[in-house]
Scaffold this active site. Sequence first.
Site, PDB file in Angstrom:
ATOM      1  N   HIS A 114      -7.961   9.407  -1.575  1.00  0.00           N
ATOM      2  CA  HIS A 114      -7.311   9.371  -0.254  1.00  0.00           C
ATOM      3  C   HIS A 114      -8.162  10.021   0.845  1.00  0.00           C
ATOM      4  O   HIS A 114      -8.172   9.557   1.987  1.00  0.00           O
ATOM      5  CB  HIS A 114      -5.952  10.088  -0.350  1.00  0.00           C
ATOM      6  CG  HIS A 114      -4.959   9.657   0.679  1.00  0.00           C
ATOM      7  ND1 HIS A 114      -3.622   9.564   0.436  1.00  0.00           N
ATOM      8  CD2 HIS A 114      -5.116   9.286   1.972  1.00  0.00           C
ATOM      9  CE1 HIS A 114      -3.000   9.156   1.529  1.00  0.00           C
ATOM     10  NE2 HIS A 114      -3.890   8.984   2.479  1.00  0.00           N
ATOM     11  N   LYS A 133      -3.013   5.926  -3.899  1.00  0.00           N
ATOM     12  CA  LYS A 133      -4.153   6.807  -3.587  1.00  0.00           C
ATOM     13  C   LYS A 133      -3.993   8.187  -4.228  1.00  0.00           C
ATOM     14  O   LYS A 133      -2.873   8.701  -4.345  1.00  0.00           O
ATOM     15  CB  LYS A 133      -4.279   6.982  -2.064  1.00  0.00           C
ATOM     16  CG  LYS A 133      -4.249   5.669  -1.308  1.00  0.00           C
ATOM     17  CD  LYS A 133      -4.450   5.818   0.178  1.00  0.00           C
ATOM     18  CE  LYS A 133      -4.050   4.540   0.898  1.00  0.00           C
ATOM     19  NZ  LYS A 133      -2.614   4.451   1.213  1.00  0.00           N
ATOM     20  N   ASP A 192       0.842  -1.191   0.000  1.00  0.00           N
ATOM     21  CA  ASP A 192       0.000   0.000   0.000  1.00  0.00           C
ATOM     22  C   ASP A 192       0.881   1.246   0.000  1.00  0.00           C
ATOM     23  O   ASP A 192       1.782   1.371   0.813  1.00  0.00           O
ATOM     24  CB  ASP A 192      -0.859  -0.019   1.271  1.00  0.00           C
ATOM     25  CG  ASP A 192      -1.800   1.159   1.344  1.00  0.00           C
ATOM     26  OD1 ASP A 192      -2.938   1.035   0.863  1.00  0.00           O
ATOM     27  OD2 ASP A 192      -1.395   2.216   1.870  1.00  0.00           O
ATOM     28  N   TYR A 210       2.742   9.982   0.036  1.00  0.00           N
ATOM     29  CA  TYR A 210       3.807   9.374   0.859  1.00  0.00           C
ATOM     30  C   TYR A 210       5.199   9.551   0.245  1.00  0.00           C
ATOM     31  O   TYR A 210       6.197   9.454   0.947  1.00  0.00           O
ATOM     32  CB  TYR A 210       3.585   7.862   1.054  1.00  0.00           C
ATOM     33  CG  TYR A 210       2.299   7.423   1.694  1.00  0.00           C
ATOM     34  CD1 TYR A 210       1.534   8.286   2.464  1.00  0.00           C
ATOM     35  CD2 TYR A 210       1.857   6.111   1.539  1.00  0.00           C
ATOM     36  CE1 TYR A 210       0.343   7.856   3.043  1.00  0.00           C
ATOM     37  CE2 TYR A 210       0.673   5.672   2.121  1.00  0.00           C
ATOM     38  CZ  TYR A 210      -0.082   6.548   2.862  1.00  0.00           C
ATOM     39  OH  TYR A 210      -1.241   6.110   3.425  1.00  0.00           O
TER      40      TYR A 210
END
Length: 307
Positions: free
Chosen positions: A118, A85, A50, A55
């Site tokens: 997200h 996401k 994931d 990120y």
Amino acid sequence: MSRNKTPTVSLSGHQSMPMIGLGTGDFQSSGETVKTAVIEAIKVGYRHFDTASVYGTENALGEAIEEVLRLGLIGSRDELFITTKLWFTDCHSERVVPALQKSLGLLKLEYLDLYLIHLPVSSKSESIGIYPSKDNIEPLDVKGVWAAMEECKKLGLAKSIGVSNFPVKTLESLLSAATIPPCLNQVEMNPTCQQKELREYCKERGILITAYSPLGAPGTRWGNNRILDNEILIDIAKSHGKSVAQVALRWLYEQGVSFIAKSYNKERMKQNLEIFDWSLTEHDLEKISQIKQIRLNQENPLFEYVA
Ligand code: A2P
């Protein structure tokens, strides 16, 4: 543990998702650290990973996938389940497909297994961090953005589409606008955030729940040790000869919830997979249901919008 021993769940009736995923939601580690951790995780049996555009780990995950294919640790990319996401700066209908194409470029993949919105909001400006000011947050154009998510699936860029952090209210608007319903809602869930109402709502509508921060994200800016230090969980762990982390993860599994556990430590990665050959008792479940509920990350202005 081999991949075959990790249970899977069916997504959208045609896709198989391993119930344990390795999280890469990490704003501190270098790309090299993330890449090494993913390769180790594949060696110990993880097949579900994931990430998210915010990120900054898509590139490292993509490099790790290239490397494990080169080393022959897996036969083909199809053996992996990869989620990323859409960050809320791209939550505008015309930006969705380009954002996914950018993520695929970083991941060096032709398609995603799962693409998630997200957050249930959009942003006004393009470059804001994970803690935006209130002025930058605006309501999500649910209809337009979801139509673009459906387009991602129709184009074959994402096999399944879903959401993350969506409360019941936003799910209701989404379901009334959707041609393809979201298959999954990824939300904070753990023994200190049990999400009973949302789980009930999603279950009735065939939307799976995936838990993030299953251990309360210890060691991060937004997390804490409340789960690992919880007396009830410590007692249950002792009675089974397991770790507190294993009790928290086993509890999620027994709720029928898949989860994204993040560890870059090989022993803890293995430990987090070893939750399938034992079970919690009725008494344990009763005690866990009494744990005080406290959400993570309450100081983030996004908090009031998320599930
Ligand atoms: P580490 O990477 O050093 O193992 P969450 O999954 O709730 O976001 O929490 C992630 C954090 O929990 C990471 O800091 C990770 O540290 C730690 N962690 C993961 N698995 C375990 C475990 N089995 N025991 C203790 N801490 C763990």
